[in-house]
Design a protein around this motif. Sequence first.
Motif, mmCIF file in Angstrom:
data_model
loop_
_atom_site.group_PDB
_atom_site.id
_atom_site.type_symbol
_atom_site.label_atom_id
_atom_site.label_comp_id
_atom_site.label_asym_id
_atom_site.label_seq_id
_atom_site.Cartn_x
_atom_site.Cartn_y
_atom_site.Cartn_z
ATOM 1 N N ARG A 14 0.832 -1.207 0.000
ATOM 2 C CA ARG A 14 0.000 0.000 0.000
ATOM 3 C C ARG A 14 0.858 1.245 0.000
ATOM 4 N N SER A 15 1.936 1.209 0.738
ATOM 5 C CA SER A 15 2.844 2.346 0.775
ATOM 6 C C SER A 15 3.448 2.574 -0.604
ATOM 7 N N ARG A 16 3.856 1.511 -1.246
ATOM 8 C CA ARG A 16 4.423 1.630 -2.591
ATOM 9 C C ARG A 16 3.385 2.164 -3.573
ATOM 10 N N LEU A 17 2.162 1.678 -3.472
ATOM 11 C CA LEU A 17 1.100 2.170 -4.353
ATOM 12 C C LEU A 17 0.831 3.642 -4.106
ATOM 13 N N GLY A 18 0.856 4.037 -2.841
ATOM 14 C CA GLY A 18 0.641 5.439 -2.513
ATOM 15 C C GLY A 18 1.713 6.334 -3.103
ATOM 16 N N TRP A 19 2.963 5.916 -2.960
ATOM 17 C CA TRP A 19 4.068 6.691 -3.509
ATOM 18 C C TRP A 19 4.041 6.677 -5.031
ATOM 19 N N ALA A 20 3.630 5.567 -5.614
ATOM 20 C CA ALA A 20 3.500 5.511 -7.074
ATOM 21 C C ALA A 20 2.423 6.486 -7.543
ATOM 22 N N GLY A 21 1.336 6.581 -6.805
ATOM 23 C CA GLY A 21 0.285 7.538 -7.135
ATOM 24 C C GLY A 21 0.768 8.969 -7.042
ATOM 25 N N VAL A 22 1.551 9.261 -6.011
ATOM 26 C CA VAL A 22 2.119 10.603 -5.863
ATOM 27 C C VAL A 22 3.053 10.908 -7.032
ATOM 28 N N ALA A 23 3.901 9.959 -7.371
ATOM 29 C CA ALA A 23 4.852 10.162 -8.477
ATOM 30 C C ALA A 23 4.118 10.362 -9.800
ATOM 31 N N LEU A 24 3.087 9.570 -10.050
ATOM 32 C CA LEU A 24 2.324 9.725 -11.289
ATOM 33 C C LEU A 24 1.581 11.055 -11.320
ATOM 34 N N GLY A 25 1.071 11.496 -10.184
ATOM 35 C CA GLY A 25 0.401 12.793 -10.114
ATOM 36 C C GLY A 25 1.351 13.930 -10.424
ATOM 37 N N ILE A 26 2.537 13.861 -9.879
ATOM 38 C CA ILE A 26 3.546 14.884 -10.156
ATOM 39 C C ILE A 26 3.946 14.855 -11.629
ATOM 40 N N ALA A 27 4.145 13.660 -12.162
ATOM 41 C CA ALA A 27 4.513 13.534 -13.579
ATOM 42 C C ALA A 27 3.407 14.089 -14.477
ATOM 43 N N TYR A 28 2.166 13.800 -14.145
ATOM 44 C CA TYR A 28 1.038 14.322 -14.928
ATOM 45 C C TYR A 28 0.995 15.844 -14.850
ATOM 46 N N GLY A 29 1.191 16.398 -13.670
ATOM 47 C CA GLY A 29 1.197 17.849 -13.506
ATOM 48 C C GLY A 29 2.308 18.512 -14.300
#
Length: 83
Positions: A14-29
């Motif tokens: 879950r922690s990895r998924l959370g960080w992956a979501g943060v990274a993808l959000g930043i990349a999208y932005g």
Amino acid sequence: MSDADPSSSAPTSRSRLGWAGVALGIAYGLFARWAFGTHQFEDLFAVMSLAFICGVPFALGFLTVALGDREGTWTWGRRLAQP
């Protein structure tokens, strides 16, 4: 056979998924900022963003109602609290 407890890896996943979501959000932005700044993909990106902003909430609402009605009648509070 492994002696490791499978439930012990759940928080790590879950922690990895959370960080992956943060990274993808930043990349999208960053991509969005670049796309609007260079005007190369402005038309395409604007259509996709509009579809995401308008289409996703509609789809989530539809799925919530369609899948929720299988359980029976919901209270108004539950209907408003669901995504």
